[in-house]
Write an enzyme that holds these catalytic residues in place. Structure first.
Site, PDB file in Angstrom:
ATOM      1  N   ASP A 102      65.989  26.259 -25.080  1.00 20.60           N
ATOM      2  CA  ASP A 102      66.106  27.206 -23.964  1.00 20.60           C
ATOM      3  C   ASP A 102      66.592  26.549 -22.678  1.00 20.60           C
ATOM      4  OD1 ASP A 102      63.914  25.650 -23.410  1.00 20.60           O
ATOM      5  OD2 ASP A 102      62.576  27.312 -22.905  1.00 20.60           O
ATOM      6  N   CYS A 105      64.759  21.667 -23.173  1.00 20.89           N
ATOM      7  CA  CYS A 105      64.361  20.899 -24.353  1.00 20.89           C
ATOM      8  C   CYS A 105      63.960  19.467 -24.026  1.00 20.89           C
ATOM      9  CB  CYS A 105      65.454  20.933 -25.419  1.00 20.89           C
ATOM     10  SG  CYS A 105      67.028  20.205 -24.929  1.00 20.89           S
ATOM     11  N   HIS A 211      71.004  18.686 -27.591  1.00 18.22           N
ATOM     12  CA  HIS A 211      69.587  19.019 -27.749  1.00 18.22           C
ATOM     13  C   HIS A 211      68.717  17.775 -27.899  1.00 18.22           C
ATOM     14  CE1 HIS A 211      66.317  21.754 -28.618  1.00 18.22           C
ATOM     15  NE2 HIS A 211      66.049  21.161 -29.762  1.00 18.22           N
TER      16      HIS A 211
END
Length: 233
Positions: A102, A105, A211
């Site tokens: 979102d 991370c 990520h």
């Protein structure tokens, strides 16, 4: 008479603003106190991190240079990077706790490693921003924009963390961040806190510019509730 009324209104507004600020600070302090209490209660879980660090002590790391987020890879390059990272994790017998994708991370992954709970990411972000603000001289040279704008941006929930915030987190919490990456030539990076020996080691994976996840020895990943969204194929 109007001038006095206006002054009174300004004083009242100023007083109200100060009170609101004080209440916010008190709430922040209570939140941090609760989180630190939770950290103390979960210290036993860090035995796993100690063993993990000993097991992987042979890994060669490269010097860490703080930097902001780079260019986002296209889908083909991202796929190859993810495959490379997965192979490294398998080689090192590591497993990822999947963190929600979102925009928070990095802070969620650090929160999980610190407190065994990714939901304290707001507190982690606040503490990192405080570190950046109060120790500007350590970080300003790595930020290719007005520093005030960078701080303003990093305060916002959903703003991606970068390698500058990683360094600030290591400095603020007195930890070494062990980063297993998808980079071709730098698969393992250690972020060492400035001005002291790390009290703990945090293990994160970094799928380059996409990520962060929290790392554990294979088979030791704690159970978790289903997340809304992950950066997975």
């Amino acid at each position: 008479m109007t001038e006095r009324a206006s002054d009174a209104s300004l004083d009242a507004a100023s007083s109200s603003s100060s009170l609101n600020s004080s209440f916010r600070e008190m709430e922040d302090d209570h939140t941090i106190a609760d989180v630190l209490a939770e950290e103390e209660a979960s210290n036993a879980a860090f035995n796993g991190n100690v063993m993990l660090t000993k097991r992987l002590s042979h890994l060669d790391s490269i010097p860490h240079t703080p930097r902001v987020v780079g260019e986002i890879p296209d889908s083909t390059e991202a796929s190859l990077d993810h495959e490379r990272l997965s192979e490294r994790l398998a080689t090192y017998h590591l497993e990822e706790l999947q963190i929600e994708g979102d925009g928070n991370c990095q802070f969620r992954a650090i929160s999980d490693q610190l407190f065994r709970n990714p939901d304290h990411h707001k507190t982690v972000r606040k503490e990192v921003v405080k570190q950046l603000k109060h120790h500007k001289k350590f970080y300003e040279g790595y930020v290719p924009m007005k520093y005030r704008e960078y701080l303003k941006k990093m305060k916002k929930l959903g703003e991606w963390g970068d390698h500058v915030t990683l360094q600030a987190a290591a400095d603020r919490f007195g930890v070494k961040i062990c980063l297993v990456t998808s980079f071709r030539d730098s698969g393992y990076i250690e972020i060492i806190p400035n001005g002291g020996s790390p009290q703990k080691d945090l293990w994160l994976s970094f799928w380059s510019e996409v990520h962060y996840n929290s790392l554990y020895d294979k088979g030791d990943v704690p159970s978790q509730k289903p997340r809304k969204k992950h950066w997975l194929f």
